[in-house]
Scaffold this active site. Structure first.
Site, mmCIF file in Angstrom:
data_model
loop_
_atom_site.group_PDB
_atom_site.id
_atom_site.type_symbol
_atom_site.label_atom_id
_atom_site.label_comp_id
_atom_site.label_asym_id
_atom_site.label_seq_id
_atom_site.Cartn_x
_atom_site.Cartn_y
_atom_site.Cartn_z
ATOM 1 C CG ASN A 1 -17.087 5.948 -37.930
ATOM 2 O OD1 ASN A 1 -16.132 6.260 -38.636
ATOM 3 N ND2 ASN A 1 -18.274 6.519 -38.041
ATOM 4 C CG HIS B 1 -21.457 5.243 -42.111
ATOM 5 N ND1 HIS B 1 -22.402 6.103 -41.593
ATOM 6 C CD2 HIS B 1 -20.840 4.690 -41.028
ATOM 7 C CE1 HIS B 1 -22.348 6.070 -40.267
ATOM 8 N NE2 HIS B 1 -21.411 5.229 -39.901
ATOM 9 C CB VAL C 1 -24.980 2.422 -33.591
ATOM 10 C CG1 VAL C 1 -25.812 1.143 -33.495
ATOM 11 C CG2 VAL C 1 -25.891 3.652 -33.591
ATOM 12 C CG ASP D 1 -27.215 7.655 -41.108
ATOM 13 O OD1 ASP D 1 -26.244 6.983 -40.723
ATOM 14 O OD2 ASP D 1 -27.711 8.575 -40.401
ATOM 15 C CB ILE D 2 -31.994 8.530 -38.768
ATOM 16 C CG1 ILE D 2 -33.380 9.040 -38.442
ATOM 17 C CG2 ILE D 2 -30.956 8.966 -37.754
ATOM 18 C CD1 ILE D 2 -33.954 8.473 -37.161
ATOM 19 C CG HIS E 1 -22.872 0.873 -38.484
ATOM 20 N ND1 HIS E 1 -22.713 0.652 -37.132
ATOM 21 C CD2 HIS E 1 -22.565 2.170 -38.701
ATOM 22 C CE1 HIS E 1 -22.327 1.774 -36.553
ATOM 23 N NE2 HIS E 1 -22.215 2.715 -37.484
#
Ligand code: 5GP
Length: 112
Positions: free
Chosen positions: A86, A101, A95, A29-30, A99
């Site tokens: 989420n 996390h 986004v 993750d950024i 995905h």
């Protein structure tokens, strides 16, 4: 319009990719919230959890096997870790390409 994650999958924008196969990609993750914060993403662009179809069941199961593998690889498995996905506004989704996390490397606080 392709999602930012599809651009990462297509190598149009850079990411620190830690796992890839024909169906799934995982990258750091950024904006990590913990020492380990990896996003595990299906290559198939599914916008939200609400859009998962029966035919995606195997893919979603496979994602959990990738999470398990990465948890071992990043030494999270013994101490533990959290997997978060989420959905939409109230869930905090930003986004719109599903995905998961994978978060760990420290003792995590309460969920909300
Ligand atoms: P969400 O808020 O949808 O559950 O999670 C989206 C996650 O994607 C956030 O944690 C955010 O930091 C991460 N993210 C957004 N854009 C990028 C990007 O371009 N590269 C990477 N590696 N992560 C990103």
């Amino acid at each position: 319009m392709p999602s930012i994650f599809t651009k990462i999958i297509n190598k149009e924008i850079p990411a620190d990719i830690v796992y890839e196969d024909k169906d799934v990609v995982a990258f750091k993750d950024i904006a990590p919230v913990a020492p380990v914060h990896i996003l595990v993403v299906p290559k198939k662009e599914i916008a939200t959890i609400n859009d998962i179809k029966e035919e995606d069941a195997l893919l979603i199961g496979k994602i959990y096997l990738v999470i398990q593998k990465l948890a071992k690889e990043f030494n999270l498995d013994k101490d533990g870790y959290r997997v978060v996905s989420n959905c939409n506004e109230y869930g905090g989704q930003t986004v719109f390409h599903i995905h998961f996390h994978l978060i760990g490397g420290k003792k995590l606080g309460t969920m909300v």
